[in-house]
Design a protein around this motif. Sequence first.
Motif, PDB file in Angstrom:
ATOM      1  N   LEU A 127       0.832  -1.201   0.000  1.00 16.71           N
ATOM      2  CA  LEU A 127       0.000   0.000   0.000  1.00 16.71           C
ATOM      3  C   LEU A 127       0.870   1.256   0.000  1.00 16.71           C
ATOM      4  CD1 LEU A 127      -2.904  -0.875   2.486  1.00 16.71           C
ATOM      5  CD2 LEU A 127      -3.118  -0.383   0.045  1.00 16.71           C
ATOM      6  N   ALA A 128       1.938   1.234   0.778  1.00 17.76           N
ATOM      7  CA  ALA A 128       2.825   2.394   0.850  1.00 17.76           C
ATOM      8  C   ALA A 128       3.512   2.642  -0.488  1.00 17.76           C
ATOM      9  CB  ALA A 128       3.861   2.190   1.959  1.00 17.76           C
ATOM     10  N   ARG A 129       3.960   1.579  -1.147  1.00 13.45           N
ATOM     11  CA  ARG A 129       4.620   1.740  -2.455  1.00 13.45           C
ATOM     12  C   ARG A 129       3.631   2.257  -3.495  1.00 13.45           C
ATOM     13  NH1 ARG A 129       6.729  -3.341  -1.163  1.00 13.45           N
ATOM     14  NH2 ARG A 129       5.452  -4.343  -2.776  1.00 13.45           N
ATOM     15  N   THR A 130       2.409   1.731  -3.459  1.00 11.46           N
ATOM     16  CA  THR A 130       1.395   2.200  -4.401  1.00 11.46           C
ATOM     17  C   THR A 130       1.071   3.667  -4.153  1.00 11.46           C
ATOM     18  OG1 THR A 130       0.421  -0.015  -4.529  1.00 11.46           O
ATOM     19  CG2 THR A 130      -0.933   1.818  -5.277  1.00 11.46           C
ATOM     20  N   ALA A 131       0.928   4.050  -2.885  1.00 11.94           N
ATOM     21  CA  ALA A 131       0.614   5.436  -2.543  1.00 11.94           C
ATOM     22  C   ALA A 131       1.711   6.383  -3.022  1.00 11.94           C
ATOM     23  CB  ALA A 131       0.422   5.577  -1.033  1.00 11.94           C
ATOM     24  N   SER A 132       2.961   5.934  -2.945  1.00  7.45           N
ATOM     25  CA  SER A 132       4.077   6.761  -3.410  1.00  7.45           C
ATOM     26  C   SER A 132       3.985   7.019  -4.908  1.00  7.45           C
ATOM     27  CB  SER A 132       5.406   6.078  -3.063  1.00  7.45           C
ATOM     28  OG  SER A 132       6.497   6.813  -3.582  1.00  7.45           O
ATOM     29  N   GLU A 133       3.685   5.960  -5.690  1.00 12.83           N
ATOM     30  CA  GLU A 133       3.568   6.132  -7.140  1.00 12.83           C
ATOM     31  C   GLU A 133       2.334   6.950  -7.497  1.00 12.83           C
ATOM     32  OE1 GLU A 133       4.087   6.594 -10.873  1.00 12.83           O
ATOM     33  OE2 GLU A 133       5.638   5.688  -9.604  1.00 12.83           O
ATOM     34  N   VAL A 134       1.257   6.767  -6.747  1.00  7.90           N
ATOM     35  CA  VAL A 134       0.051   7.578  -6.968  1.00  7.90           C
ATOM     36  C   VAL A 134       0.389   9.060  -6.793  1.00  7.90           C
ATOM     37  CG1 VAL A 134      -2.169   8.229  -5.924  1.00  7.90           C
ATOM     38  CG2 VAL A 134      -1.673   5.835  -6.442  1.00  7.90           C
ATOM     39  N   GLY A 135       1.169   9.378  -5.735  1.00 13.54           N
ATOM     40  CA  GLY A 135       1.576  10.765  -5.517  1.00 13.54           C
ATOM     41  C   GLY A 135       2.408  11.303  -6.661  1.00 13.54           C
ATOM     42  N   SER A 136       3.339  10.504  -7.165  1.00 12.00           N
ATOM     43  CA  SER A 136       4.186  10.928  -8.288  1.00 12.00           C
ATOM     44  C   SER A 136       3.346  11.143  -9.545  1.00 12.00           C
ATOM     45  CB  SER A 136       5.262   9.870  -8.556  1.00 12.00           C
ATOM     46  OG  SER A 136       6.129   9.737  -7.453  1.00 12.00           O
ATOM     47  N   PHE A 137       2.375  10.265  -9.757  1.00 11.39           N
ATOM     48  CA  PHE A 137       1.507  10.384 -10.934  1.00 11.39           C
ATOM     49  C   PHE A 137       0.725  11.694 -10.880  1.00 11.39           C
ATOM     50  CE2 PHE A 137      -2.320   9.486 -13.435  1.00 11.39           C
ATOM     51  CZ  PHE A 137      -1.775   8.939 -14.587  1.00 11.39           C
ATOM     52  N   LEU A 138       0.148  11.990  -9.734  1.00  8.69           N
ATOM     53  CA  LEU A 138      -0.633  13.226  -9.587  1.00  8.69           C
ATOM     54  C   LEU A 138       0.260  14.456  -9.692  1.00  8.69           C
ATOM     55  CD1 LEU A 138      -2.981  12.092  -6.688  1.00  8.69           C
ATOM     56  CD2 LEU A 138      -3.664  12.570  -9.053  1.00  8.69           C
ATOM     57  N   ASN A 139       1.470  14.382  -9.152  1.00  7.46           N
ATOM     58  CA  ASN A 139       2.389  15.520  -9.221  1.00  7.46           C
ATOM     59  C   ASN A 139       2.837  15.816 -10.647  1.00  7.46           C
ATOM     60  OD1 ASN A 139       2.303  15.978  -6.463  1.00  7.46           O
ATOM     61  ND2 ASN A 139       4.083  14.675  -6.027  1.00  7.46           N
ATOM     62  N   SER A 140       2.702  14.839 -11.533  1.00  3.23           N
ATOM     63  CA  SER A 140       3.063  15.065 -12.939  1.00  3.23           C
ATOM     64  C   SER A 140       2.010  15.891 -13.668  1.00  3.23           C
ATOM     65  CB  SER A 140       3.247  13.719 -13.652  1.00  3.23           C
ATOM     66  OG  SER A 140       1.986  13.097 -13.894  1.00  3.23           O
ATOM     67  N   GLY A 141       0.890  16.142 -13.006  1.00  3.87           N
ATOM     68  CA  GLY A 141      -0.176  16.920 -13.629  1.00  3.87           C
ATOM     69  C   GLY A 141      -1.311  16.081 -14.168  1.00  3.87           C
ATOM     70  N   ALA A 142      -1.191  14.765 -14.090  1.00  3.78           N
ATOM     71  CA  ALA A 142      -2.244  13.874 -14.587  1.00  3.78           C
ATOM     72  C   ALA A 142      -3.339  13.723 -13.526  1.00  3.78           C
ATOM     73  CB  ALA A 142      -1.665  12.511 -14.929  1.00  3.78           C
ATOM     74  N   GLY A 143      -4.515  13.294 -13.976  1.00  2.09           N
ATOM     75  CA  GLY A 143      -5.624  13.044 -13.065  1.00  2.09           C
ATOM     76  C   GLY A 143      -5.737  11.561 -12.761  1.00  2.09           C
ATOM     77  N   LEU A 144      -6.324  11.239 -11.627  1.00  3.35           N
ATOM     78  CA  LEU A 144      -6.411   9.841 -11.212  1.00  3.35           C
ATOM     79  C   LEU A 144      -7.649   9.616 -10.368  1.00  3.35           C
ATOM     80  CD1 LEU A 144      -4.962   7.038 -11.032  1.00  3.35           C
ATOM     81  CD2 LEU A 144      -3.886   7.873  -8.927  1.00  3.35           C
ATOM     82  N   ALA A 145      -8.286   8.465 -10.587  1.00  2.36           N
ATOM     83  CA  ALA A 145      -9.386   8.018  -9.733  1.00  2.36           C
ATOM     84  C   ALA A 145      -9.232   6.530  -9.510  1.00  2.36           C
ATOM     85  CB  ALA A 145     -10.739   8.336 -10.367  1.00  2.36           C
ATOM     86  N   LEU A 146      -9.632   6.085  -8.332  1.00  2.00           N
ATOM     87  CA  LEU A 146      -9.538   4.674  -7.975  1.00  2.00           C
ATOM     88  C   LEU A 146     -10.924   4.129  -7.660  1.00  2.00           C
ATOM     89  CD1 LEU A 146      -6.947   6.363  -6.600  1.00  2.00           C
ATOM     90  CD2 LEU A 146      -6.243   4.056  -6.081  1.00  2.00           C
ATOM     91  N   VAL A 147     -11.131   2.869  -8.003  1.00  2.00           N
ATOM     92  CA  VAL A 147     -12.385   2.191  -7.687  1.00  2.00           C
ATOM     93  C   VAL A 147     -12.078   1.050  -6.730  1.00  2.00           C
ATOM     94  CG1 VAL A 147     -14.401   0.973  -8.589  1.00  2.00           C
ATOM     95  CG2 VAL A 147     -13.324   2.775  -9.952  1.00  2.00           C
ATOM     96  N   SER A 148     -12.744   1.057  -5.575  1.00  2.00           N
ATOM     97  CA  SER A 148     -12.565   0.022  -4.541  1.00  2.00           C
ATOM     98  C   SER A 148     -11.168   0.015  -3.947  1.00  2.00           C
ATOM     99  CB  SER A 148     -12.888  -1.374  -5.100  1.00  2.00           C
ATOM    100  OG  SER A 148     -14.250  -1.463  -5.443  1.00  2.00           O
ATOM    101  N   GLN A 149     -10.477   1.132  -3.975  1.00  2.00           N
ATOM    102  CA  GLN A 149      -9.137   1.201  -3.391  1.00  2.00           C
ATOM    103  C   GLN A 149      -9.026   2.468  -2.553  1.00  2.00           C
ATOM    104  OE1 GLN A 149      -5.637  -0.236  -5.461  1.00  2.00           O
ATOM    105  NE2 GLN A 149      -6.785  -0.423  -7.337  1.00  2.00           N
ATOM    106  N   SER A 150      -9.670   2.480  -1.404  1.00  2.62           N
ATOM    107  CA  SER A 150      -9.647   3.655  -0.541  1.00  2.62           C
ATOM    108  C   SER A 150      -8.296   3.786   0.150  1.00  2.62           C
ATOM    109  CB  SER A 150     -10.759   3.546   0.509  1.00  2.62           C
ATOM    110  OG  SER A 150     -10.562   2.395   1.317  1.00  2.62           O
TER     111      SER A 150
END
Length: 326
Positions: A127-150
């Motif tokens: 979860l921590a590794r995924t959260a780190s990449e999610v942060g990097s993805f959002l910081n690149s300016g891209a948008g993101l949404a997750l389904v069933s992954q709170s």
Amino acid sequence: MAQRAGVSVATASRVLNGGDRVPRPELQERVKAAAEELGYTPNAQAQALAKSSTNVVGILVHDIEDPYFAAIANGVMRAADERNLLVMLASTFRDAEREIAYLASLRAQRARAAVMIGSRRTDAESLARTASEVGSFLNSGAGLALVSQSGMPAHTIEPDNRAGAAALARELVGLGWRRFAVLGGPDTLATARDRRDGFLAGLADSGLEPVAIESGDFTRDGGHAAIERLLDRGVGADCVFAVNDVMAVGAMSALRQRGVDVPGQLGVAGFDDIATLRDVWPGLTTVRLPLEQMGRRALELAIHGGEPTTETFRAEVVLRESTARA
């Protein structure tokens, strides 16, 4: 090309590359006609460098073969098509490292947005590794949404798994079922755990406890194997709840092979209301989720960006022949 169409370079660029200002329809037609005559194809990489993004939307699913994930992905793709966005689809096969690698690849390709569809894991390290990449993805300016992954710093679509399963338990008790067995998925998947726990809470509301809980893979074969283990142990259940429909379908197949009548000898219920159930007999009692609508909303949130929000989609009990009492 602008010269051939008789328009300014800026107008030709807006027609071909998009932008906030949309030229008049007649100008659009002239530019498109000139592009066709000249055989012009936009350079996607150059556009991405100029805009810092592309028109690509990524969809990451745990298992595209599972009708649950396929239905949600279909909603994302339909919404993307309406916005003239190009979809890239990848199946992670429930592998956290593969999911992280795919998201990083989309970031490198300057994708405009991504939707991650999967059952949240309970392993803190992944979860921590995924959260780190999610942060990097959002910081690149891209948008993101997750389904069933709170629990991630991004927009989230959450099905009301606990409440739906609890409501199902209460409905089944109301029909007269009393000795319940639960076919649970892996404890590492929060979706499976939440549905199991919600069902147990619903039974507790009526002063009941399950006669057995049997874990198995979150798949058709997992349900088939789990019900066979229960039958071999002779637990004496009169109704079985599987934490998703594909497990329930696998269980019903095993029951047919064993000559167990559903619902005459054993009731069966699932969760999701996948499209496949239209071809299942007896009709499977389940909990319905608006799967395609969830996918559509996920894309809308990913495209629009903004501060992370969480939206919960209500689940609805659907009673069918597999739990009918004589």
